[in-house]
Scaffold this motif. Structure first.
Motif, PDB file in Angstrom:
ATOM      1  N   TYR A 370       0.833  -1.219   0.000  1.00  0.00           N
ATOM      2  CA  TYR A 370       0.000   0.000   0.000  1.00  0.00           C
ATOM      3  C   TYR A 370       0.862   1.261   0.000  1.00  0.00           C
ATOM      4  O   TYR A 370       0.651   2.172  -0.807  1.00  0.00           O
ATOM      5  N   ILE A 371       1.856   1.321   0.885  1.00  0.00           N
ATOM      6  CA  ILE A 371       2.637   2.566   0.988  1.00  0.00           C
ATOM      7  C   ILE A 371       3.645   2.692  -0.162  1.00  0.00           C
ATOM      8  O   ILE A 371       3.966   3.799  -0.574  1.00  0.00           O
ATOM      9  N   GLU A 372       4.139   1.561  -0.694  1.00  0.00           N
ATOM     10  CA  GLU A 372       5.055   1.631  -1.835  1.00  0.00           C
ATOM     11  C   GLU A 372       4.314   2.104  -3.084  1.00  0.00           C
ATOM     12  O   GLU A 372       4.820   2.925  -3.850  1.00  0.00           O
ATOM     13  N   ALA A 373       3.100   1.572  -3.270  1.00  0.00           N
ATOM     14  CA  ALA A 373       2.339   1.893  -4.480  1.00  0.00           C
ATOM     15  C   ALA A 373       1.882   3.341  -4.501  1.00  0.00           C
ATOM     16  O   ALA A 373       1.638   3.902  -5.575  1.00  0.00           O
ATOM     17  N   GLN A 379       1.581  11.914  -7.071  1.00  0.00           N
ATOM     18  CA  GLN A 379       0.855  12.251  -5.845  1.00  0.00           C
ATOM     19  C   GLN A 379       1.362  13.590  -5.312  1.00  0.00           C
ATOM     20  O   GLN A 379       2.526  13.946  -5.494  1.00  0.00           O
ATOM     21  N   THR A 380       0.486  14.331  -4.671  1.00  0.00           N
ATOM     22  CA  THR A 380       0.912  15.580  -4.040  1.00  0.00           C
ATOM     23  C   THR A 380       1.745  15.258  -2.802  1.00  0.00           C
ATOM     24  O   THR A 380       1.697  14.143  -2.274  1.00  0.00           O
ATOM     25  N   LEU A 381       2.499  16.259  -2.358  1.00  0.00           N
ATOM     26  CA  LEU A 381       3.331  16.045  -1.166  1.00  0.00           C
ATOM     27  C   LEU A 381       2.465  15.700   0.040  1.00  0.00           C
ATOM     28  O   LEU A 381       2.831  14.866   0.873  1.00  0.00           O
ATOM     29  N   TYR A 386       1.032  11.726   3.978  1.00  0.00           N
ATOM     30  CA  TYR A 386      -0.017  10.956   4.670  1.00  0.00           C
ATOM     31  C   TYR A 386       0.275   9.461   4.563  1.00  0.00           C
ATOM     32  O   TYR A 386       0.215   8.724   5.554  1.00  0.00           O
ATOM     33  N   THR A 387       0.590   9.026   3.342  1.00  0.00           N
ATOM     34  CA  THR A 387       0.896   7.608   3.141  1.00  0.00           C
ATOM     35  C   THR A 387       2.115   7.193   3.944  1.00  0.00           C
ATOM     36  O   THR A 387       2.132   6.135   4.591  1.00  0.00           O
ATOM     37  N   ALA A 388       3.158   8.043   3.907  1.00  0.00           N
ATOM     38  CA  ALA A 388       4.385   7.720   4.652  1.00  0.00           C
ATOM     39  C   ALA A 388       4.111   7.651   6.149  1.00  0.00           C
ATOM     40  O   ALA A 388       4.624   6.768   6.852  1.00  0.00           O
ATOM     41  N   LYS A 389       3.278   8.572   6.632  1.00  0.00           N
ATOM     42  CA  LYS A 389       2.967   8.579   8.062  1.00  0.00           C
ATOM     43  C   LYS A 389       2.255   7.295   8.471  1.00  0.00           C
ATOM     44  O   LYS A 389       2.555   6.703   9.510  1.00  0.00           O
ATOM     45  N   ILE A 390       1.314   6.859   7.630  1.00  0.00           N
ATOM     46  CA  ILE A 390       0.621   5.587   7.916  1.00  0.00           C
ATOM     47  C   ILE A 390       1.627   4.440   7.999  1.00  0.00           C
ATOM     48  O   ILE A 390       1.598   3.618   8.915  1.00  0.00           O
TER      49      ILE A 390
END
Length: 678
Positions: A370-373, A379-381, A386-390
């Motif tokens: 999920y986070i790699e994809a 994607q916006t910063l 958000y993805t990285a934080k998850i």
């Protein structure tokens, strides 16, 4: 399957998996260790273990001891046997005798050593195994934890079904195409599919049985309607061994022997063993003894017996033989045996343990996919952050469980004789240590680092577990082996194996792997995050605002609006001739004064001129000139608007037009200022 249906199932699988992933990881990781709950308790106690056949226990002596301490008359109570030791667990219900003391009208729960008859309260005998067992259904959340775990199981079942549907055609090819040297997203995808296939039957079974146990209240709701709201009757049918009887009166006779009843019952069938004992209305004229038992696994997989003795009359009733099958009771027993690996001994529990850890890896790989994809340049910063934080939070919570659990084993061994309230001590240590680890790895913001450090410290603490056991309890591995203390030996060996595998994986993971991550290819500069966020925010606003108008276009439109506005204004000035106002200005000679030509050029012609030049000229001097003239024109437009309000109050259409022109001047000045500054 068409693309639309595929996308629906894919998104459903992803969303349901992400939502439950952390809770599901905790359930499986803690659940893996809870399989050895009693072994962990014995290891924590550190004392040599003996085992007495359940029919040879001195029940009469135990009952007398409990009667002296807890006043058993009028009570119902239940005895649960430990699987491996001579410790039993007693549940005392409040006395139904109206003459009983206040103390006798309290419920009690404690453990008891059948030899010393020494009791320990729940908090005193609480072990790390009990903690992990309860953590595996989130019992640490008061009231709602078990239901949360139930719904997680339900969503897990949903994720399994949708996962099978979307991976169906790729299951076999992906199973054989696993290649750890390609991009990380593909590695996680292949590992997710391959290991998911291996553990699929196990995971499906756990999802179904877990949902049943945690959400059984939902199962009983419709059954309650079938029984017309008679819950006692319902529970008697679902769990007949727990049937209660109305208290009549106290008997003056001596308490009949339970020992004889246990021995007689155990000898009725070959390869039969007792599993639970119940006493109803202790000391009452209608006192009942109840025993449940089973045949060995090799004889029969399910079928729990239920034998009832009327204590004073001696009437023996075999309500259910171990050779018979009863749907309601045996179905629950079947679900319980499957869920807790209550068959096949230690080897089956080890298989469950391995499959549970494999499931943890499947969950982790799902999150990593999920986070790699979603770490793409498109994607916006904000989305990438958000993805990285998850990812950071998920990895911190999940991966830190290994070193924290190993450290907790060391803690309970070092502190075992220090705290009377073991429950509070374990709660405090485990959750504080876990919280510190989560916060540290969360703000470290590096999943590779989190993985490596957790593996390293998991290995170090894992190797220290048997060493701590040897130093504190003198239960060194060679001693427990020669003395036959296999429960203690097993926990030490288990941690040595876990630590060894963790160390090997730690050494195997090289920094080159990190370069294959999408976060290495599209890094986020956390040190200059504020500046990067500001730049990206501007870009985002420009790129995503569907109503955006380029600045030069806007300035040209405003210049044109002002020029046309002045033209319309002059036409509006002629409007009154329709109502008999004279057309000729006072003192007119037939020639148009030069000043009027200049006036119209300044306020109509220059607006159109600046609009025209803005199409081609972007020099700074032009921007400054246009800005200065816009200010002058704007001041005049505002002045003219105010003058019209004062002296031409009735000419509202002209006033409205002057208002629009004045407003356009303000917008024009603002945009020219920004253009000039840019």
């Amino acid at each position: 399957m068409n693309n639309r249906n595929y996308n629906v199932f894919f998104n459903t699988h992803t969303v349901s998996g992400i939502v439950i992933s952390v809770a599901l990881y905790i359930i499986f990781f803690a659940g893996a260790f809870s399989l050895f709950k009693e072994d962990i308790g014995i290891w924590q106690e550190g004392q040599q273990v003996s085992y007495t056949e359940r029919n040879a226990i001195d029940y009469d002596g135990i009952f007398k001891s409990l009667d002296d301490k807890y006043k058993l008359t009028g009570r119902d109570f239940q005895i649960n046997y430990g699987e491996e030791s001579d410790k039993i667990y007693v549940i005392l219900e409040a006395s139904k005798d109206s003459l009983a003391s206040d103390e006798a009208k309290l419920d009690e729960y404690f453990s008891l050593d059948i030899h010393s008859k020494k009791t320990k309260s729940y908090a005193e005998h609480y072990s790390l195994g009990e903690f992990l067992y309860r953590l595996h259904f989130l019992a640490q959340f008061p009231y709602i934890g078990i239901y949360l775990a139930g719904f997680v199981s339900l969503f897990f079942l949903f994720a399994i079904v949708t996962g099978i549907i979307i991976h169906w055609k790729k299951i076999i090819p992906n199973f054989y195409s696993f290649n750890p040297k390609i991009a990380l997203k593909r590695v996680w995808t292949d590992a997710h599919t391959a290991l998911g296939v291996i553990g699929l039957p196990f995971q499906f079974m756990f999802a179904v049985t877990g949902a049943y146990f945690c959400l059984s209240i939902l199962v009983l709701i419709p059954a309650n309607f079938l029984y017309g709201g008679d819950q006692d009757k319902l529970m008697e049918d679902v769990r007949p061994e727990r049937k209660t009887y109305e208290w009549v009166a106290k008997s003056e006779k001596e308490i009949p022997s339970f020992n004889t009843f246990a021995q007689t019952t155990a000898n009725q069938w070959k390869n039969y063993h007792l599993t639970r004992a119940y006493v109803r209305n202790y000391g009452g004229i209608n006192m009942k003894y109840v025993l449940t038992g089973e045949l060995k696994d090799s004889e029969r997989f399910i079928s729990t017996s239920r034998i009832i003795l009327d204590a004073y009359s001696g009437d023996l009733t075999i309500e259910k033989s171990p050779t018979e099958i009863e749907y309601s009771g045996d179905l629950q027993r079947l679900i319980g045996r499957l869920h807790f690996a209550d068959f096949g001994g230690i080897p089956m529990k080890v298989v469950y343990f391995i499959l549970s850890l494999i499931t943890c890896f499947v969950i982790i790989t799902g999150v990593l996919i999920y986070i790699e994809a979603r770490n793409k340049k498109s994607q916006t910063l904000k989305q990438r952050l958000y993805t990285a934080k998850i990812g950071h939070i998920y990895m911190a919570i999940c991966l830190s469980m290994l070193p924290v659990t190993a450290l907790a084993f060391i803690f309970v061994k070092l502190s075992h004789s220090y705290y009377n309230d073991q429950q509070t001590a374990i709660y405090t240590f485990y959750f504080i240590a876990w919280l510190i680890a989560i916060l540290f790895f969360r703000f470290k913001r590096d999943n590779y680092y989190t993985n490596k450090v957790c593996l390293l410290f998991g290995a170090i603490f894992g190797f220290l577990v048997p060493i701590a056991n040897g130093i504190i309890s003198e239960n060194w591995i060679w001693k427990t082996y020669t003395q036959g203390q296999y429960n203690i030996l097993f926990i030490d060996v288990l941690w040595i194996i876990i630590a060894t595998l963790s160390l090997l994986i730690y050494l195997k993971i090289k920094p080159q792997i990190k370069t294959k991550s999408a976060f290495t290819k599209h890094p986020i500069d956390y040190h200059n995050l504020a500046k990067e966020t500001e730049i990206n925010s501007k870009k985002t606003t420009q790129n995503t605002d569907i109503n955006h108008i380029e600045m030069r276009t806007k300035i040209i439109i405003l210049w044109l609006f002002l020029g046309i506005g002045w033209l319309v204004h002059h036409i509006y000035g002629l409007f009154n001739i329709y109502y008999n106002e004279t057309l000729i200005i006072e003192g007119a000679t037939g020639d148009v004064p030069i000043a009027h030509h200049i006036y119209r050029i300044l306020f109509e012609g220059l607006c159109l001129l600046f609009a025209l030049l803005t199409l081609e000229v972007t020099k700074q001097w032009f921007k400054s000139t246009a800005f200065i003239w816009a200010i002058i024109a704007g001041l005049y437009n505002v002045y003219h608007f105010i003058e019209a309000i004062i002296f031409e109050t009735s000419n509202i259409s002209e006033i409205f037009m002057l208002l629009l022109v004045a407003t356009a001047s303000v917008f024009l000045i603002k945009n020219l200022y920004l253009w000039k500054k840019k």
